[in-house]
Design an enzyme around this catalytic site. Sequence first.
Site, PDB file in Angstrom:
ATOM      1  N   ASP A 483      44.681  41.834  39.604  1.00 42.38           N
ATOM      2  CA  ASP A 483      44.764  43.101  40.335  1.00 42.38           C
ATOM      3  C   ASP A 483      45.274  44.250  39.486  1.00 42.38           C
ATOM      4  O   ASP A 483      45.071  45.413  39.823  1.00 42.38           O
ATOM      5  CB  ASP A 483      45.773  42.955  41.485  1.00 42.38           C
ATOM      6  CG  ASP A 483      45.191  42.276  42.684  1.00 42.38           C
ATOM      7  OD1 ASP A 483      43.988  42.427  42.922  1.00 42.38           O
ATOM      8  OD2 ASP A 483      45.950  41.574  43.380  1.00 42.38           O
TER       9      ASP A 483
HETATM   10  C1  BGC Z   1      51.168  42.994  42.019  1.00 46.55           C
HETATM   11  C2  BGC Z   1      50.125  41.959  41.904  1.00 46.55           C
HETATM   12  C3  BGC Z   1      49.433  41.882  43.204  1.00 46.55           C
HETATM   13  C4  BGC Z   1      48.961  43.237  43.668  1.00 46.55           C
HETATM   14  C5  BGC Z   1      48.386  43.123  45.030  1.00 46.55           C
HETATM   15  C6  BGC Z   1      50.576  44.287  42.433  1.00 46.55           C
HETATM   16  O1  BGC Z   1      51.555  45.246  42.527  1.00 46.55           O
HETATM   17  O2  BGC Z   1      51.769  43.124  40.796  1.00 46.55           O
HETATM   18  O3  BGC Z   1      50.675  40.738  41.558  1.00 46.55           O
HETATM   19  O4  BGC Z   1      48.311  41.090  43.057  1.00 46.55           O
HETATM   20  O5  BGC Z   1      49.991  44.148  43.679  1.00 46.55           O
HETATM   21  O6  BGC Z   1      47.701  44.263  45.406  1.00 46.55           O
HETATM   22  O1  IFM Z   2      44.510  37.591  42.095  1.00 47.96           O
HETATM   23  C1  IFM Z   2      45.659  38.231  42.563  1.00 47.96           C
HETATM   24  C2  IFM Z   2      45.855  37.857  43.996  1.00 47.96           C
HETATM   25  O2  IFM Z   2      44.763  38.232  44.786  1.00 47.96           O
HETATM   26  C3  IFM Z   2      47.118  38.457  44.545  1.00 47.96           C
HETATM   27  N1  IFM Z   2      48.237  38.110  43.740  1.00 47.96           N
HETATM   28  C4  IFM Z   2      48.126  38.369  42.328  1.00 47.96           C
HETATM   29  C5  IFM Z   2      46.842  37.856  41.717  1.00 47.96           C
HETATM   30  C6  IFM Z   2      46.718  38.337  40.279  1.00 47.96           C
HETATM   31  O3  IFM Z   2      46.776  39.718  40.183  1.00 47.96           O
END
Ligand code: BGC
Ligand code: IFM
Length: 811
Positions: A483
Amino acid sequence: MRYGYFDDENREYVITTPRTPLPWINYLGSEDFFSLVSNTAGGYSFYRDAKLLRLTRYRYNSAPADGEGHRFYIRDGACVWNPGWQPVRTELDSYRCRHGLGYTVIEGAKNGIEAKQEMFVPLGDACEVIRLTLHNAGAEPRALQLFSYVEFCLWNAVDDSTNFQRNYSTGEVEVEGGAIYHKTEYRERRSHYAVFGVNRTPDGFDTSRDAFLGPYRGPAGPLAVERGTCTGSIAHGWAPVGVHQLNVTLAPGERRSFIFVLGYVENPPREKWAAPGVVEKSRARAMLARYAADTQVDAALAALAAYWNGLLARFSLRSGDEKLDRMVNIWHQYQCMVTFNMSRSASYYESGTGRGMGFRDSCQDLLGFVHLVPGRARQRILDIAATQFADGSSYHQYQPLTKKGNLDVGSGFNDDPLWLIACVSAYLRETGDRSILYEEVPFDCREEDTAPLMEHLRRSLGFTASHKGPHGLPLIGRADWNDCLNLNCFSSEPGESFQTTGPSEGPVAESVFIAGMFVKYGGEYADICAWEGLSQEARAVRAQVDEMTAAILGPGWDGAWFRRAYDANGRPVGSAECAEGKIYIEPQGMCVMAGVGLSDGRALQALESVRRHLDTEYGILLLQPAYTQYHLELGEISSYPPGYKENAGIFCHNNPWISCAECAAGRGGRAFEVYRRTCPAYLEEISEIHRTEPYVYSQMIAGRDAAAFGEAKNSWLTGTAAWTFVNISQYILGIQPTLDGLRIAPCIPAAMPGFTVTRTYRGAVYEIAVDNAAGVEKGVKCITADGAPCVDGILPAAPAGTTVHVKVTMG
Ligand code: BGC
Ligand code: IFM
């Protein structure tokens, strides 16, 4: 250091001190009503949606931590204590918390009085049952008082914690015998209410928090408890609570139980009943009556145990390694159920108010869940697919109550569509139920625009195939699985999210990871086509997959590993030529799992690079070197401090990909080592470093670059659960559901002498005994099913209800 122990026989983790490094929690509930409960009885409850239908309050981020919960106070003269230690924190003479499958039991004792607090959500009912048993273990009669305490949430948890000008005037309650009704309406015209009851007429009650706690006091020292008497308050606005007071005298040796029920009840349609302020109580009364006696509670607990016995019997392992057996047979599958139920909504790290169901997350959760309750998996697949857009792309999230796509977050995560193929493929391989492919499913939840599920899959694949960048690799969009890899972001203003859509989104950044997914799931889609007799389409898709493979091995290959991406300026990400972030874990795992580079040695080379650059004693890092500078062209990833989260943390989710990839390459020893390193049961001894629960995975462990190397965060709701179960069951133990039956292809450490697995598959039971006297890591010399040789290595589905005895000789 340990803070408890595994009790495998009872399928429990037993915590022996309330002072765990962090609250160690459990989930109660199987379908609609859920409670989170910590080892000190902290936590909260909700019905279906942790944001909109929250029954009780929980304050994240407060000190002391874990302040709200399922609380009981015992007043014994001047001594006030809680069975779970919090919130009064009176030192207990003994303490134990048993987290089991769908229930938690906390036992505390003080001055010869023993209290046992059993909590669970009965199957098929929208309530939490709490049985509080007091026992006088001494030789003298004792006079005590027991107080219950829950703080109601005014339903919408976000509004409840922000909109005080309104909320301080809306709270309404009613008391009838042992039942306290929380009937505040949240603009829904009293369509529902909560009830908190006890199975006898109490000696007092409070429903106003201020009256119970007293001015300027908190739950650690309620005035009413100190005085030994409730005030009989009726809340009007402010903070409604549910408190029962029970005066108890116990003869020496006497044991008395009190059964509390916290329930969610829907009123019948409004026009059929009374005026504002009135709730229809017959359903609540019936609910309370279902748990009024110990025999009823015992029966409900027995039903819950039988439910879990049935579920876990579907896959069970005997390997001789007790840690492995307990994780496979109990905790991996349990966590898969919880992630299926919760997606990423409610945990001690997810506030229940943020995300809905993730498209990507829920698709992956299904991979580890589908063997448990295939029928629920089927429904979930159809719900998810209905949020897909007609062009094959998808909303990133959807709301569990409405099942509609989440407009705030929108779309543009270009890996999402391919995960739909992943879960449908897993469902088909598990069940053989091809009828799902012909279910008419809407696009964007619009009933006027529907197509069979098979067409949704086709469009998923078509979306990736038709959105490629200058190197012939898939466009990444806002991000892919990672993400925080936001490669099309140039101009975020301070304070703005990196993940917003808008003009700053460039069209050109590409993802090698999505390319790997395309090869893997494109291949699985082609298999489905062939299975369905669509041989021409299968051929065409395989040609696209070959083209993508060539792109990975061309511009996607860096020389010693797979590159991660190309940014919007066309520069490689995850390349030796980068100053930081030279190598990433994700494409190594996904591309090798997909089979890319297996025939020419590049897969092994990539895996060796992982070992060389990313391995640590606590798991494999997401990338190296960590970003120490902020890189505008990479987005959120470089905003994290080095060693945390996506910036070189040990992201548990993609560790199993490497283990699966090692299996694809035939190296069972290394595959198991990768599995073992992040596996909670093997980390129990270092709980003071790891800090989160030793029975479930956390999303992330701080990496080598972090000050707190080895410290985990964000336990429970992570795709690690599903991927680990896929890894251990299908890749390492090698019990692989295919479209045509069960294939057995273990890939284990050479020193592992063998194992047996009992696996329910399409209604038949397979007793599989694997013999590795040959001491190999991979390779099957022969397989017999009920004595008959199995020639092509795939056991066709046996008639439902039968048992098949399978012998596998490795060599
Ligand atoms: C976090 C990620 C997560 C994402 C979800 C980010 O701020 O670091 O781990 O997947 O938010 O939208
Ligand atoms: O792939 C994502 C997931 O959808 C939400 N937690 C963090 C992951 C890696 O960014």
